[in-house]
Design an enzyme around this catalytic site. Structure first.
Site, PDB file in Angstrom:
ATOM      1  N   HIS A  82      46.982  24.241 -10.999  1.00 42.24           N
ATOM      2  CA  HIS A  82      48.025  24.435  -9.341  1.00 42.24           C
ATOM      3  C   HIS A  82      48.157  25.863  -9.191  1.00 42.24           C
ATOM      4  CE1 HIS A  82      51.490  25.841 -11.593  1.00 42.24           C
ATOM      5  NE2 HIS A  82      51.208  24.734 -12.335  1.00 42.24           N
ATOM      6  N   ASP A 101      11.235  32.053  -4.842  1.00 41.50           N
ATOM      7  CA  ASP A 101      10.450  33.100  -4.323  1.00 41.50           C
ATOM      8  C   ASP A 101       8.926  32.460  -5.906  1.00 41.50           C
ATOM      9  OD1 ASP A 101      11.554  34.295  -2.634  1.00 41.50           O
ATOM     10  OD2 ASP A 101      12.239  35.891  -3.972  1.00 41.50           O
ATOM     11  N   GLY A 157      17.331  24.637 -12.028  1.00 44.90           N
ATOM     12  CA  GLY A 157      18.292  23.534 -12.090  1.00 44.90           C
ATOM     13  C   GLY A 157      19.857  23.329 -11.731  1.00 44.90           C
ATOM     14  N   HIS A 158      19.652  24.165 -11.289  1.00 43.36           N
ATOM     15  CA  HIS A 158      21.111  24.525 -10.618  1.00 43.36           C
ATOM     16  C   HIS A 158      20.589  24.179  -8.777  1.00 43.36           C
ATOM     17  CE1 HIS A 158      24.742  25.063  -9.028  1.00 43.36           C
ATOM     18  NE2 HIS A 158      24.793  26.669  -8.391  1.00 43.36           N
ATOM     19  N   HIS A 217      31.445  31.850 -11.790  1.00 44.35           N
ATOM     20  CA  HIS A 217      30.938  30.305 -12.005  1.00 44.35           C
ATOM     21  C   HIS A 217      31.743  30.302 -13.126  1.00 44.35           C
ATOM     22  CE1 HIS A 217      26.908  28.221 -14.199  1.00 44.35           C
ATOM     23  NE2 HIS A 217      28.121  27.853 -14.066  1.00 44.35           N
TER      24      HIS A 217
END
Length: 208
Positions: A135, A35, A12-13, A144
């Site tokens: 900032h 894989d 999905g990513h 993540h």
């Protein structure tokens, strides 16, 4: 930049990473390596091999690691770096990046993200959809940041931390490496011990 981009991880990513890469309009070809031998395509892009095949393409392609696990992503990206691969960052055209912002290699910044002035995002990070980094933030490597996360000014997120969807970090807060922040949690004090934190305010429920 090279003509082709190979994305490692056809899940999905990887689909979202490929969409960002396509919208950047830099690469002639986008391909995948995974894989899982049963996977032959991802979001219409061909899977051309497995991680053992990377050196076959290392001179001709840019690489991006699209693996959700911070630990595994770090392992794969570090190996690519050691092998001399060209590792790129992906930044969606609809992200807003302020002045004096630094973004490390292998980081993806999704659609709707806002990163304000003088912030630094390390390598191999995921800054997910519609999150905001105000900032003077420091986001260390392989973090993540999930969709809808909001970081106020002068926040520091340690290496390998994971911030769950919709979580909020108040200004001038440090979160230590390897921490996990649950969905919707609100962090209002420094987190100095690795672990899992949930709730409002965020409280540790599990050691790291």
């Amino acid at each position: 930049m090279k003509k082709g981009l190979i994305i490692i991880g056809a899940g999905g990513h990887g689909k979202v990473a490929a969409d960002v890469a396509k919208k950047m309009n830099i690469w002639d070809n986008i391909l995948f390596i995974d894989d899982n031998q049963t996977v032959t395509e991802c979001s219409g892009y061909k899977v051309i091999g497995h991680t053992d095949d990377i050196n076959t393409y290392i001179n001709d392609s840019d690489f991006f690691v699209a693996i959700g696990s911070n630990t595994v992503r770090e392992q794969v990206q570090n190996k690519l770096e050691n092998d001399g691969a060209s590792i790129v960052s992906l930044i969606h055209p609809q992200a807003v990046i302020g002045s004096n912002v630094k973004v490390g290699c292998g980081t993806v910044i999704m659609a709707g993200v806002i990163i304000s002035s003088s912030s630094t995002v390390g390598k191999g990070c995921i800054v997910n959809t519609a999150s905001s980094v105000d900032h003077d933030n420091i986001i260390e490597d392989f973090v993540h940041i999930s969709p809808g996360v909001h970081l106020a000014g002068t926040v520091k997120i340690g290496k390998g931390a994971w911030l769950g969807i919709g979580s909020i970090v108040s200004n001038n807060i440090d979160i230590c490496s390897g921490s996990k922040i649950g969905a919707g949690a609100v962090v209002v004090r420094n987190l100095t011990e690795s672990g899992t934190y949930v709730g409002v305010p965020a409280t540790k429920i599990e050691k790291g």
